[in-house]
Write an enzyme that holds these catalytic residues in place. Structure first.
Site, PDB file in Angstrom:
ATOM      1  CB  SER A 265      -0.916   0.026   1.223  1.00 44.92           C
ATOM      2  OG  SER A 265      -1.736  -1.112   1.265  1.00 44.92           O
TER       3      SER A 265
HETATM    4  N1  SAH Z   1      -0.766  -4.942   3.994  1.00 48.24           N
HETATM    5  C1  SAH Z   1       0.023  -5.245   2.809  1.00 48.24           C
HETATM    6  C2  SAH Z   1      -0.647  -4.820   1.509  1.00 48.24           C
HETATM    7  C3  SAH Z   1      -1.668  -5.796   1.158  1.00 48.24           C
HETATM    8  S1  SAH Z   1      -2.284  -5.888  -0.495  1.00 48.24           S
HETATM    9  C4  SAH Z   1       1.399  -4.637   2.894  1.00 48.24           C
HETATM   10  O1  SAH Z   1       1.687  -3.901   3.824  1.00 48.24           O
HETATM   11  O2  SAH Z   1       2.216  -4.950   2.006  1.00 48.24           O
HETATM   12  C5  SAH Z   1      -3.692  -6.904  -0.071  1.00 48.24           C
HETATM   13  C6  SAH Z   1      -3.364  -8.333   0.324  1.00 48.24           C
HETATM   14  O3  SAH Z   1      -4.568  -8.939   0.764  1.00 48.24           O
HETATM   15  C7  SAH Z   1      -2.856  -9.175  -0.833  1.00 48.24           C
HETATM   16  O4  SAH Z   1      -1.631  -9.756  -0.492  1.00 48.24           O
HETATM   17  C8  SAH Z   1      -3.953 -10.222  -1.019  1.00 48.24           C
HETATM   18  O5  SAH Z   1      -3.476 -11.483  -1.446  1.00 48.24           O
HETATM   19  C9  SAH Z   1      -4.549 -10.296   0.372  1.00 48.24           C
HETATM   20  N2  SAH Z   1      -5.916 -10.820   0.455  1.00 48.24           N
HETATM   21  C10 SAH Z   1      -6.937 -10.636  -0.410  1.00 48.24           C
HETATM   22  N3  SAH Z   1      -8.041 -11.281   0.027  1.00 48.24           N
HETATM   23  C11 SAH Z   1      -7.701 -11.880   1.213  1.00 48.24           C
HETATM   24  C12 SAH Z   1      -8.415 -12.711   2.144  1.00 48.24           C
HETATM   25  N4  SAH Z   1      -9.687 -13.046   1.956  1.00 48.24           N
HETATM   26  N5  SAH Z   1      -7.735 -13.145   3.234  1.00 48.24           N
HETATM   27  C13 SAH Z   1      -6.437 -12.823   3.440  1.00 48.24           C
HETATM   28  N6  SAH Z   1      -5.724 -12.052   2.592  1.00 48.24           N
HETATM   29  C14 SAH Z   1      -6.343 -11.590   1.486  1.00 48.24           C
END
Ligand code: SAH
Length: 222
Positions: free
Chosen positions: A69
């Site tokens: 993000s």
């Molecule tokens: N917090 C992260 C950015 C996340 S991007 C950072 O600091 O880098 C969003 C993430 O959510 C992705 O890796 C995606 O695979 C995950 N995601 C999407 N749906 C999800 C779910 N149902 N449960 C767990 N993770 C999920």
């Protein structure tokens, strides 16, 4: 420290100070949040050929179709969480682990779930290797929360949620805060839910953001 990991330097620290100035000019005021952004070396979450992008206030691809993000967004969500030392925090969407490290720097006990196996494997090895030993990583579907470790003081969803999953509300402590970007299409509304001691849920909304989707049902092996 593994020699795979680029070390921190005065130059990177200087770039982080500029990043902190940038996001504080955009409205982030919580000194604890700014201190954590200044402390966590965001460039180590990037492949070495992209480290130059690490201190721009932009999201960035981290592989497997996912992104780390934007720093402003990380700071905005973290500020809404009102982290106190020893808060038990659940993050949905571990991704690179950067947001988890920001929370850990602020003294939170972090539990984080990722549904993409490749990312989960990578990040769950990476975090202890760079010194973040206390963050607990889980492979699974964040829609279900993490019942075995509930209840949580705070919860943060870092993917676009089409709706607010009931399991998360159930696993939130009275007085607890859930921060979740809600919206199924291009734009999500940053939303907080505060659980009252009388089991009421108060909802507030904070403007538009853009996240990768929170995907439902089984965790993905590949
Ligand atoms: N917090 C992260 C950015 C996340 S991007 C950072 O600091 O880098 C969003 C993430 O959510 C992705 O890796 C995606 O695979 C995950 N995601 C999407 N749906 C999800 C779910 N149902 N449960 C767990 N993770 C999920």
């Amino acid at each position: 420290m593994s020699n795979m990991i680029p070390i921190d330097s005065y130059r990177h620290q200087g770039l982080r100070k500029l990043l902190v100035r940038n996001i504080s000019q955009k409205g982030i005021t919580d000194p604890q949040v700014l201190a954590a952004i200044e402390k966590v070396p965001r460039h180590i979450f990037f492949d070495s050929s992209f480290v130059e992008s690490a201190y721009e206030d932009k999201p960035f691809p981290i592989g497997a179709g996912q992104t780390i993000s934007q720093p402003y967004t990380v700071a905005f969500q973290t500020e809404l969480l009102q982290i106190k030392r020893n808060d038990k925090v659940l993050e949905i969407g571990t991704g690179s682990g950067y947001q988890a490290c920001i929370l850990a720097e602020m003294g939170a006990k972090v539990f984080t779930i990722e549904r993409q196996k490749t990312l989960f494997d990578k990040t769950s090895k990476f975090l202890p290797a760079v010194g973040y030993h206390t963050i607990k990583t889980f492979f699974g579907d964040g829609y279900k929360g993490l019942a075995a470790y509930a209840p949580f003081d705070k919860m943060i969803v870092t993917a676009a949620a089409p709706y607010i999953p009931d399991a998360l509300l159930v696993q939130l402590k009275p007085g607890g805060i859930l921060v979740i970007p809600v919206g199924a299409n291009d734009i999500q509304i940053m939303t907080t839910i505060i659980r009252g001691s009388d089991d009421t849920f108060e909802k507030k909304e904070y403007g538009a953001f853009r996240f990768v989707p929170m995907l439902e049902n089984k965790a993905k092996e590949k």
